[in-house]
Motif scaffolding. Structure first.
Motif, PDB file in Angstrom:
ATOM      1  N   VAL A 383      22.887  -5.953  18.561  1.00 53.68           N
ATOM      2  CA  VAL A 383      23.379  -6.357  19.882  1.00 53.68           C
ATOM      3  C   VAL A 383      22.264  -6.314  20.916  1.00 53.68           C
ATOM      4  O   VAL A 383      22.246  -7.099  21.866  1.00 53.68           O
ATOM      5  N   LEU A 384      21.302  -5.390  20.720  1.00 55.25           N
ATOM      6  CA  LEU A 384      20.259  -5.151  21.717  1.00 55.25           C
ATOM      7  C   LEU A 384      18.867  -5.552  21.265  1.00 55.25           C
ATOM      8  O   LEU A 384      17.971  -5.690  22.106  1.00 55.25           O
ATOM      9  N   GLN A 385      18.656  -5.688  19.969  1.00 55.59           N
ATOM     10  CA  GLN A 385      17.314  -5.855  19.419  1.00 55.59           C
ATOM     11  C   GLN A 385      16.660  -7.124  19.945  1.00 55.59           C
ATOM     12  O   GLN A 385      17.165  -8.229  19.773  1.00 55.59           O
ATOM     13  N   ARG A 386      15.538  -6.977  20.623  1.00 54.80           N
ATOM     14  CA  ARG A 386      14.810  -8.112  21.158  1.00 54.80           C
ATOM     15  C   ARG A 386      13.671  -8.487  20.227  1.00 54.80           C
ATOM     16  O   ARG A 386      13.146  -7.648  19.521  1.00 54.80           O
ATOM     17  N   PRO A 387      13.290  -9.795  20.177  1.00 50.92           N
ATOM     18  CA  PRO A 387      13.696 -10.831  21.129  1.00 50.92           C
ATOM     19  C   PRO A 387      15.093 -11.391  20.922  1.00 50.92           C
ATOM     20  O   PRO A 387      15.557 -12.208  21.711  1.00 50.92           O
ATOM     21  N   GLY A 388      15.794 -11.006  19.886  1.00 50.33           N
ATOM     22  CA  GLY A 388      17.144 -11.513  19.660  1.00 50.33           C
ATOM     23  C   GLY A 388      17.144 -12.665  18.676  1.00 50.33           C
ATOM     24  O   GLY A 388      16.241 -12.807  17.857  1.00 50.33           O
ATOM     25  N   ARG A 389      18.153 -13.493  18.761  1.00 54.83           N
ATOM     26  CA  ARG A 389      18.304 -14.631  17.857  1.00 54.83           C
ATOM     27  C   ARG A 389      18.570 -15.902  18.672  1.00 54.83           C
ATOM     28  O   ARG A 389      19.029 -15.848  19.813  1.00 54.83           O
ATOM     29  N   GLN A 390      18.308 -17.034  18.041  1.00 52.10           N
ATOM     30  CA  GLN A 390      18.545 -18.305  18.724  1.00 52.10           C
ATOM     31  C   GLN A 390      20.047 -18.503  18.951  1.00 52.10           C
ATOM     32  O   GLN A 390      20.840 -18.397  18.021  1.00 52.10           O
ATOM     33  N   PRO A 391      20.437 -18.814  20.190  1.00 51.79           N
ATOM     34  CA  PRO A 391      21.864 -18.878  20.505  1.00 51.79           C
ATOM     35  C   PRO A 391      22.508 -20.222  20.241  1.00 51.79           C
ATOM     36  O   PRO A 391      23.724 -20.358  20.418  1.00 51.79           O
ATOM     37  N   GLY A 392      21.734 -21.231  19.833  1.00 52.52           N
ATOM     38  CA  GLY A 392      22.327 -22.530  19.554  1.00 52.52           C
ATOM     39  C   GLY A 392      23.046 -23.095  20.767  1.00 52.52           C
ATOM     40  O   GLY A 392      22.626 -22.947  21.916  1.00 52.52           O
ATOM     41  N   SER A 393      24.181 -23.728  20.511  1.00 53.28           N
ATOM     42  CA  SER A 393      24.889 -24.456  21.571  1.00 53.28           C
ATOM     43  C   SER A 393      25.532 -23.565  22.613  1.00 53.28           C
ATOM     44  O   SER A 393      26.030 -24.075  23.627  1.00 53.28           O
ATOM     45  N   THR A 394      25.545 -22.248  22.424  1.00 51.37           N
ATOM     46  CA  THR A 394      26.058 -21.393  23.494  1.00 51.37           C
ATOM     47  C   THR A 394      25.163 -21.492  24.735  1.00 51.37           C
ATOM     48  O   THR A 394      25.605 -21.159  25.840  1.00 51.37           O
ATOM     49  N   MET A 395      23.919 -21.974  24.563  1.00 52.53           N
ATOM     50  CA  MET A 395      23.026 -22.181  25.706  1.00 52.53           C
ATOM     51  C   MET A 395      23.456 -23.381  26.546  1.00 52.53           C
ATOM     52  O   MET A 395      23.105 -23.487  27.733  1.00 52.53           O
ATOM     53  N   LYS A 396      24.250 -24.289  25.974  1.00 56.93           N
ATOM     54  CA  LYS A 396      24.669 -25.480  26.715  1.00 56.93           C
ATOM     55  C   LYS A 396      25.496 -25.129  27.945  1.00 56.93           C
ATOM     56  O   LYS A 396      25.530 -25.885  28.917  1.00 56.93           O
ATOM     57  N   THR A 397      26.157 -24.011  27.909  1.00 52.07           N
ATOM     58  CA  THR A 397      26.953 -23.583  29.061  1.00 52.07           C
ATOM     59  C   THR A 397      26.096 -23.469  30.315  1.00 52.07           C
ATOM     60  O   THR A 397      26.537 -23.810  31.418  1.00 52.07           O
ATOM     61  N   PHE A 398      24.862 -23.011  30.172  1.00 53.76           N
ATOM     62  CA  PHE A 398      23.993 -22.853  31.338  1.00 53.76           C
ATOM     63  C   PHE A 398      23.520 -24.206  31.869  1.00 53.76           C
ATOM     64  O   PHE A 398      23.220 -24.331  33.059  1.00 53.76           O
ATOM     65  N   VAL A 399      23.453 -25.201  31.006  1.00 55.35           N
ATOM     66  CA  VAL A 399      23.141 -26.555  31.463  1.00 55.35           C
ATOM     67  C   VAL A 399      24.280 -27.069  32.338  1.00 55.35           C
ATOM     68  O   VAL A 399      24.065 -27.589  33.446  1.00 55.35           O
ATOM     69  N   ALA A 400      25.520 -26.925  31.840  1.00 57.08           N
ATOM     70  CA  ALA A 400      26.671 -27.380  32.615  1.00 57.08           C
ATOM     71  C   ALA A 400      26.746 -26.642  33.942  1.00 57.08           C
ATOM     72  O   ALA A 400      27.003 -27.253  34.995  1.00 57.08           O
ATOM     73  N   ALA A 401      26.517 -25.334  33.932  1.00 58.39           N
ATOM     74  CA  ALA A 401      26.580 -24.564  35.170  1.00 58.39           C
ATOM     75  C   ALA A 401      25.519 -25.025  36.157  1.00 58.39           C
ATOM     76  O   ALA A 401      25.771 -25.100  37.370  1.00 58.39           O
ATOM     77  N   THR A 402      24.332 -25.338  35.664  1.00 60.66           N
ATOM     78  CA  THR A 402      23.271 -25.837  36.543  1.00 60.66           C
ATOM     79  C   THR A 402      23.681 -27.153  37.188  1.00 60.66           C
ATOM     80  O   THR A 402      23.471 -27.370  38.397  1.00 60.66           O
ATOM     81  N   LEU A 403      24.281 -28.039  36.417  1.00 62.90           N
ATOM     82  CA  LEU A 403      24.753 -29.320  36.967  1.00 62.90           C
ATOM     83  C   LEU A 403      25.830 -29.102  38.020  1.00 62.90           C
ATOM     84  O   LEU A 403      25.833 -29.761  39.070  1.00 62.90           O
ATOM     85  N   PHE A 404      26.748 -28.174  37.776  1.00 61.51           N
ATOM     86  CA  PHE A 404      27.794 -27.912  38.761  1.00 61.51           C
ATOM     87  C   PHE A 404      27.192 -27.335  40.039  1.00 61.51           C
ATOM     88  O   PHE A 404      27.649 -27.630  41.145  1.00 61.51           O
ATOM     89  N   GLU A 405      26.179 -26.491  39.899  1.00 62.69           N
ATOM     90  CA  GLU A 405      25.477 -25.986  41.076  1.00 62.69           C
ATOM     91  C   GLU A 405      24.827 -27.125  41.857  1.00 62.69           C
ATOM     92  O   GLU A 405      24.684 -27.049  43.085  1.00 62.69           O
ATOM     93  N   GLU A 406      24.424 -28.158  41.151  1.00 67.37           N
ATOM     94  CA  GLU A 406      23.726 -29.275  41.787  1.00 67.37           C
ATOM     95  C   GLU A 406      24.679 -30.344  42.313  1.00 67.37           C
ATOM     96  O   GLU A 406      24.243 -31.367  42.840  1.00 67.37           O
ATOM     97  N   GLY A 407      25.993 -30.110  42.160  1.00 67.71           N
ATOM     98  CA  GLY A 407      26.954 -31.009  42.765  1.00 67.71           C
ATOM     99  C   GLY A 407      27.692 -31.932  41.825  1.00 67.71           C
ATOM    100  O   GLY A 407      28.497 -32.760  42.270  1.00 67.71           O
ATOM    101  N   TYR A 408      27.464 -31.829  40.528  1.00 71.66           N
ATOM    102  CA  TYR A 408      28.177 -32.661  39.562  1.00 71.66           C
ATOM    103  C   TYR A 408      29.521 -32.031  39.222  1.00 71.66           C
ATOM    104  O   TYR A 408      29.790 -30.876  39.557  1.00 71.66           O
TER     105      TYR A 408
END
Length: 734
Positions: A383-408
């Motif tokens: 759960v804590l071991q860094r650098p961790g593992r590749q998160p795959g598509s769970t990272m897409k959520t931050f893309v959507a959030a960035t777009l919503f911050e930008e007005g989309y």
């Protein structure tokens, strides 16, 4: 005649004492004045040092205490009042160690005489002659150096101590301080170690054994030397008869009680959550346990502190039960077999598992930490071991959030065009799978094509910045040869940079909490041995994204659990949840990260030994975040919310008309459109930090097929701006 013999013997003893003392005075004469002066200045008040006591860790309910121990110097002790120590134990110790305890005033001349007589007859030190009061002074104040000056000071202070403390107070201190072997200090720890019960439940047989152990705990240990131990207990019982505490018949009957055969040891915490609590206590000065590592170690292992944590044992059990029931193989221990081929082409065997952590969004309290299959199989906390593992598509959520911050808005759509990206610099154009559509439909289908385009529109620097703000602490940038950050990889939206499950759960918890970030924490409160609070967690919530953004993220992620790749995460009771799946190429890392209004959870599945493909195993073929971790999530949350009222997510705020997508950078062709928002209840958003819209994606092309299933790359260490990350990116999660 007998009286004459006794008198003659006493004269001989006194003569010997005088001779011994005279000889000692010759040696010690230069120090006498100094000793006398020191005694004069110190004797008015003696402050016995505080006894080291073991510390405890408690769960969120204040129950289920776990003892903190130090393998090098256990100091296993818990002080108890004299009233809790049975009279049988008190009498046994007094009979063996100091039969005249209640008669003398700190120093017992008769005892010293007996000791001198025994020592003269043996030609060695056969008896010590120290009273219990002298032993208290020795252990607390003067140490055990074998010298006349030390012994003289011990006698002085013993007399003074008897003036300042009652016999009961001195006896209580002694019984709580004396060492009984096996790391057990004091009668309570000794009762637990030898008899597996509290001292309040001991009788004559146990008291006699404890009294017998004091002289030499190792030599008379019943587990190592049962015959010696039995003989020494008989001597203790004989002393009880001589002092009138037992009759001969009673002592003979007690002597028939068997000795204990198995010690009850306090093992150090072998649990991922507890181990992390212990690590933080020893390394982090913010808990007010000392400014140095040595001071913190003393406080943790000897300070008698009580550490109250955020741990929820019921939820931990539910997470383990859900994991064990849903991972492939049905072994019941949360693991499964993995067959793979190493770099030399040799077939190897290892195991896989899931790591799970849950955070309370409104506070940041970490409630669950399943850090791996157990200490016997894997000692590193996944759960804590860094650098961790590749998160795959769970990272897409931050893309959507960035777009919503930008007005989309979620209805903003991409249509037509080829899903091919040409990043220039002489590198081949790359094609990505998946269809285009609205932000919502591209989320529910986990479209790599769509999110590569959205990532370029949002700007991968902005995506990395938002991810870090909401809780991802990983470095999401590439670095040049000097180690300086350059830019995030172009395929960052596909989850090519390593993160930890704790970071992902924390970040998604921010969306569940209307864009308010709370730092994850494990320690709620620490009190000293007297119950005084020495540390208490103080929440420091920060608004890091708008309420509008957070609720729009929840809308698309809730849709994903209703009819997208996360359908298996649905809860039996109908409790709404939101979440996103993630699956790296060749299924080296598969994820589900999701939340209800009051609990966020990240689940990772893979091989602890490294980024090893799960594709070679028949029962794992087609392993995706939507197939395994989402199923675990659904089972876990179904147990949590069974019988509880359904709690709905807050409605999204009025989003207004979305902006028109610009032309997608590096995409060979694209078409954009927008929709008008109509159905949301207006609220006043909480404004957090925003990023400036950017269409600059950086200069590092993705490498969607590289890395052999996600093995070494994406970390960016040593990479140059012209070198793509060696990470595989993400597959669609269906």
């Amino acid at each position: 005649m007998d009286a004459f013999k006794r008198l003659a013997k006493l004269i001989v003893i006194l003569t010997a004492m005088v001779a011994v003392l005279a000889g000692s005075v010759v040696v010690a004469a230069p120090q006498v004045e100094k000793l006398y002066s020191a005694h004069k200045s110190e004797h008015e008040q003696i402050q016995l040092k505080s006894l080291a006591e073991r510390s405890y860790i408690y769960d969120r309910t204040g129950e289920n205490p776990v003892v903190l121990t130090d393998n090098t110097d256990p100091q296993n002790r818990v002080a108890v009042p004299l009233a809790q120590i049975p009279k049988q134990v008190q009498d046994a110790v007094i009979a063996v160690e100091d039969a005249d305890f209640y008669k003398h005033k700190g120093v017992n001349i008769r005892s010293i005489a007996r000791a001198v007589d025994a020592n003269l007859q043996s030609g060695d030190v056969a008896q010590g002659g120290s009273t219990i009061t002298q032993q208290v002074v020795k252990n607390s104040e003067v140490g055990d150096e074998q010298s006349f000056s030390r012994k003289l000071r011990e006698a002085f202070l013993a007399v003074e101590l008897e003036k300042q403390m009652s016999k009961q107070e001195i006896l209580e201190y002694y019984l709580n301080s004396v060492y009984f072997g096996g790391g057990a200090y004091g009668v309570q720890a000794a009762a637990e170690y030898y008899f597996d019960r509290p001292v309040s439940e001991l009788g004559w047989a146990e008291g006699a054994l404890l009294a017998a152990l004091i002289a030499s705990p190792n030599n008379y240990n019943p587990f190592r030397n049962p015959q010696r131990s039995l003989q020494q207990r008989k001597l203790a019982l004989r002393r009880l008869v001589e002092t009138g505490k037992l009759t001969k018949q009673e002592a003979d009957f007690v002597a028939l009680v068997p000795l204990p055969t198995t010690p009850t040891k306090i093992e150090p915490p072998r649990d991922y959550f507890l181990d992390e609590v212990k690590r933080q206590l020893l390394t982090d000065p913010r808990f007010n346990l000392g400014s140095t590592e040595e001071a913190r170690a003393r406080a943790v292992f000897q300070g008698g502190i009580k550490v109250h944590t955020t741990f929820d044992p019921t939820m931990q059990y539910q997470a383990l039960a859900a994991r064990n029931a849903t991972v492939p193989g049905e072994r019941g221990d949360g693991t499964f077999d993995i067959t793979y081929v190493d770099d030399d082409g040799v077939e190897q065997e290892t195991f896989g598992t899931q790591a799970i952590t849950s955070i309370e969004p409104s506070t940041g309290a970490v409630r669950v930490m399943v850090g791996g299959p157990g200490w016997d199989r894997w000692k590193y906390n996944l759960v804590l071991q860094r650098p961790g593992r590749q998160p795959g598509s769970t990272m897409k959520t931050f893309v959507a959030a960035t777009l919503f911050e930008e007005g989309y808005v979620p209805q903003n759509s991409l249509r037509g065009g080829s899903c091919t990206f040409d990043f220039g610099d002489g590198q081949e154009a790359e094609h990505f799978g998946g269809s285009l559509g609205s932000i919502t439909t591209m989320t529910t289908s986990s479209s790599n094509c769509g999110y590569m385009a959205l990532g370029q529109i949002a700007g991968v620097e902005n995506v990395a910045d938002l991810a870090n703000r909401v809780g991802v602490k990983a470095d999401l940038y590439l670095h040049n040869g000097d180690g300086d950050p350059t830019s995030p990889p172009f395929n960052l939206p596909l989850g090519t940079k390593e993160v930890t499950p704790l970071d992902m759960a924390s970040a998604y918890a921010t969306f569940a909490n209307d864009g308010i970030y709370n730092e994850p924490y494990l320690i709620q409160r620490i009190t000293d041995r007297n119950g005084k609070i020495i540390y208490e967690h103080q929440p420091q919530p920060r608004a890091v994204v708008d309420v509008r953004t957070a609720r729009l993220v929840t809308e698309i992620l809730q849709a994903n659990t209703q009819y997208g790749t996360g359908r298996a995460a649905q809860v039996d009771s109908g409790q709404p949840v939101a979440g996103k799946t993630g699956t790296t190429n060749k299924s080296t890392d598969v994820w589900f990260v999701g939340y209800s209004p009051d609990l966020a959870t990240a689940i990772w599945m893979g091989a602890p030994a490294g980024a090893i493909s799960l594709d070679r195993n028949r029962e794992l073929q087609g392993a995706t975040g939507g197939k395994f971790p989402a199923t675990t999530f659904g089972r876990y949350y179904s147990m949590i919310y069974e019988g509880r009222p359904v709690v709905e997510f807050a409605e999204a705020v009025e989003a207004g008309r979305g902006k028109v997508f610009p032309k997608v950078p590096y995409m060979t062709s694209s078409y954009s459109g927008t929709y008008t928002r109509r159905r949301y209840t207006p609220t006043t958003p909480t404004t957090g930090a925003r990023t400036t819209p950017s269409t600059t994606a950086g200069t590092t092309p993705p490498d969607d097929e590289g890395g052999g299933g996600g093995g070494g790359g994406g970390g960016g260490g040593g990479a140059t701006p012209s070198t793509p990350p060696t990470s595989p990116g993400d597959e669609d999660d269906e």
